[in-house]
Design an enzyme around this catalytic site. Structure first.
Site, PDB file in Angstrom:
ATOM      1  N   SER A   7       0.829  -1.200   0.000  1.00 49.84           N
ATOM      2  CA  SER A   7       0.000   0.000   0.000  1.00 49.84           C
ATOM      3  C   SER A   7       0.873   1.265   0.000  1.00 49.84           C
ATOM      4  CB  SER A   7      -0.964  -0.041   1.197  1.00 49.84           C
ATOM      5  OG  SER A   7      -1.967   0.948   1.076  1.00 49.84           O
TER       6      SER A   7
ATOM      7  N   ASP B  62     -10.256  -4.780  -4.140  1.00 50.30           N
ATOM      8  CA  ASP B  62      -9.644  -3.831  -3.204  1.00 50.30           C
ATOM      9  C   ASP B  62     -10.500  -2.568  -3.147  1.00 50.30           C
ATOM     10  OD1 ASP B  62      -8.049  -1.926  -1.909  1.00 50.30           O
ATOM     11  OD2 ASP B  62      -6.192  -2.696  -2.776  1.00 50.30           O
TER      12      ASP B  62
ATOM     13  N   HIS C 206      -7.817  -5.529  -0.150  1.00 54.78           N
ATOM     14  CA  HIS C 206      -6.658  -4.648   0.018  1.00 54.78           C
ATOM     15  C   HIS C 206      -5.551  -5.310   0.824  1.00 54.78           C
ATOM     16  CE1 HIS C 206      -4.432  -0.941   0.085  1.00 54.78           C
ATOM     17  NE2 HIS C 206      -4.409  -0.920   1.396  1.00 54.78           N
TER      18      HIS C 206
END
Length: 256
Positions: free
Chosen positions: A102, A199, A229
């Protein structure tokens, strides 16, 4: 057995927490996401995988995260990038493979540009470069934008825990200074992108844009149709470890 925590003073009295394993190169480095830390399933699975094959490994907490010192609200993309660079410079040697999750994917890309002579490969999971633009400020309500200007920060509820995410004006302004998707992302080594198509935080099209902007031709995208995610299910962790293992083996062979 997981590695033991140690601390590095980054130079201003703030100590950064990390854990490392010695072994063969290249050293695999895991960089966590926004309001996450180095104790998550991906970091620990990767550590166990590296330990099993005798690969050098580093996981870390950026300032204001996990066991590292500092206030989270003092953090910016530049500050957290510099935290990563301080640890790379102080506790690792030789070639590196950076694994970023991320926001950690954004930091990994920035670190690769700052240390091109050392970073030989990248594995990016739900990478979120420029998320302060497309994934944050753009979604704020008028009231939230007003609070940001008035108070210098705004609290947004999070589905990943009971505490809200705190976004500061300094973070958003600094993010604009570190944009990557507006031009070519210069990197010569192999890159592997892992992205869940379910996600809710990072649209899977962002991975395509990263691939498009990277200057290296050696890019492979792994789309996980039912992945979210976190990408932390057993099958997701198996994929991560396999991809990292394959990439490090390729780099090791090429260096001989």
């Amino acid at each position: 057995m997981t590695s033991q925590h140690e601390f590095l003073d980054r130079g201003d009295g703030i100590r950064l927490a990390y854990a490392s394993l010695s072994g063969t190169g290249p050293t695999v480095v895991f960089i966590h996401g926004f309001m996450s830390d180095m104790e998550g399933g991906k970091a620990l699975a990767l550590e166990a995988s590296c330990q099993a094959r005798g690969q050098a490994f580093l996981r870390l907490d950026c300032s204001g995260h996990g066991k590292s010192e500092g206030k989270f609200t003092d953090g910016t993309i530049s500050r957290w990038r510099d935290d990563v660079l301080a640890l790379l410079d102080a506790v690792t040697d030789g070639p590196l493979v950076l694994v970023g999750s991320s926001m950690g994917g954004w930091l990994a890309l920035l670190a690769a540009q700052a240390r091109p002579e050392r970073v030989k490969g990248l594995v990016l999971l739900a990478a979120a470069p420029d998320f302060t633009d497309w994934g944050m400020y753009a979604d704020f309500s008028p009231e939230q934008k007003a609070a940001l200007e008035r108070d210098g920060q705004v609290a947004i509820p999070s589905e990943y825990g009971p505490d809200p995410y705190i976004y500061t004006k300094a973070l958003i302004d600094d993010g604009a200074n570190n944009r990557l998707l507006t031009g070519p992302i210069r990197f010569d080594g192999p890159v592997r992108l892992l992205q869940g198509q379910q996600d809710p935080d990072v649209p899977w099209e962002i991975a395509l844009k990263i691939s498009e902007k990277l200057t290296t031709p050696n890019v492979r995208l792994h789309l996980v149709k039912d992945g979210d995610h976190r990408l932390s299910r057993p099958e997701d962790l198996d994929l991560l470890c396999a991809v990292v293992g394959e990439l490090t083996a390729t780099l090791t062979t090429a260096s001989r």
